[in-house]
Enzyme design. Sequence first.
Site, short mmCIF file in Angstrom:
data_model
loop_
_atom_site.label_atom_id
_atom_site.label_comp_id
_atom_site.label_asym_id
_atom_site.label_seq_id
_atom_site.Cartn_x
_atom_site.Cartn_y
_atom_site.Cartn_z
N VAL A 115 0.85 -1.19 0.00
CA VAL A 115 0.00 0.00 0.00
C VAL A 115 0.89 1.24 0.00
O VAL A 115 1.81 1.34 0.81
CB VAL A 115 -0.93 0.02 1.24
N ALA A 172 4.41 4.08 2.98
CA ALA A 172 3.98 2.84 2.33
C ALA A 172 4.16 1.70 3.31
O ALA A 172 4.78 1.87 4.38
CB ALA A 172 4.81 2.60 1.07
N LYS A 173 3.61 0.57 3.02
CA LYS A 173 3.81 -0.62 3.85
C LYS A 173 3.43 -1.83 3.02
O LYS A 173 2.61 -1.73 2.10
CB LYS A 173 2.92 -0.56 5.10
N GLY A 174 4.00 -2.97 3.37
CA GLY A 174 3.67 -4.20 2.65
C GLY A 174 3.51 -5.36 3.60
O GLY A 174 3.88 -5.27 4.78
#
Length: 438
Positions: free
Chosen positions: A82, A127-129
């Site tokens: 994201v 962001a992050k995943g």
Amino acid sequence: MNAINHVNETRIASPVVHRPLSYVSPDSAWSIYLSQVERVLPYLGSLAKWAETLCRPKRALIVDVPIEMDDGTVRHFEGYRVQHNLSRGPGKGGVRFHPDVTLEEVMALSAWMTIKCAGVGLPYGGAKGGIRVDPKQLSRKELEKLTRRYTSEIGIIIGPQRDIPAPDVNTNGEIMAWMMDTYSMNTGSTATGVVTGKPIHLGGSLGRVKATGRGVFVTGREAARRIGLDIEGARVAVQGFGNVGSVAAELFAQSGAKLVAVQDHSGTLVNGKGFDVPRLIAHVQRAGGIAGFADGEPADNESFWDVPCEILIPAALEGQLTAARARRTKAKLILEGANGPTLPEADDVLNDRGVLLVPDVICNAGGVTVSYFEWVQDFNSFFWGEDEINVRLDKIMVDALSAIWETAERHRITLRTATFAVACERILMARQERGLYP
Ligand code: NAD
């Protein structure tokens, strides 16, 4: 008493989201994030017009990650990346491997990265995943395949100038090396700057391992100075004695504070005279936890929150500081080493009781700050010494806390809302200056 205790900020604000997102549920981590943004609206002036930008991720990618297991079967895992906001720079944020990861959690974590990076003044968006997987159930080969396929799938949106992943829960330097190699193979380059938290000989940075704990110490030292709390002789209680908690404890002890209580997954220990922190760290490295360390009295886990101390550092899990525990703590200063350790109701209790809390979005930003240094060094192919990194880290954290403190005093708001105010102003100013495309 410091000027920003007992502040009187607006606790109920008008909803900023005109039309809630169809794909989130009302009681997720994302809704906690939204309530934090709502508190900041009264302090944004004319920029509030852009605030809904913060209440939607710019881009959320869901990927299928199929791999062939060692036994020849094929399993599919759900992965996410994201990018919450890219107004101030490329996306930045970790990758989490955990069976409970959800899109909503990744969205919230990506949004907190946007706030964290802007609050510290780093030229990044958030962001992050994540992948819904229990990595402990995979062999090393399966883990490598999973990482490489996931990296290929999100390869359409990551890159050194677009979005730079890093380690998070259950991911580490080795996994970053696989990600860097996969991205490099797919683009026909050696793209060290595509991830941070890499091993040193692959373009990693000195000082990265201890950076988050060091940032907790620096923000704690500055906050203590401002409220007239002497670190020399101060009693410190730390929950979580891993990467963040042990380094913060070590630096406080080196400055004359006493570590009087510590808790991890293996139990709780107290020692009114103060633990020998290097010996405790060596014990944890050998034994895997604090349990069994001879120089401390085992205590009931819940009693950890009643221990007489001046400084409390939650550095383990989210949601630990409930309203009930916030009513009991004796601490004058709370330093959020972990992400999201304090529930919103507890924030209000602490504020009403005059306990100062330095929020995660600034307190544990030392890690992403040295990740930024790693990225800068990779671009320059010129690497700094550890002393230089620590001096630069110290300055960035001190300057960031100073700007946030000034905002908190000016508006008479908590440091959490002030961090959001400073960050949101920077993000929305960039949004406004860039203008809406087309
Ligand atoms: P870690 O895995 O090194 O350490 C976690 C610690 O928490 C361990 O001591 C573990 O025993 C303890 N713990 C686990 N379950 C517990 C429980 N039920 N009760 C008490 N203690 C428990 O992790 P870390 O890197 O130190 O991260 C800790 C927190 O800091 C996490 O919230 C993480 O998201 C946050 N954080 C870490 C970094 C970083 O650079 N490492 C950066 C920003 C935020």
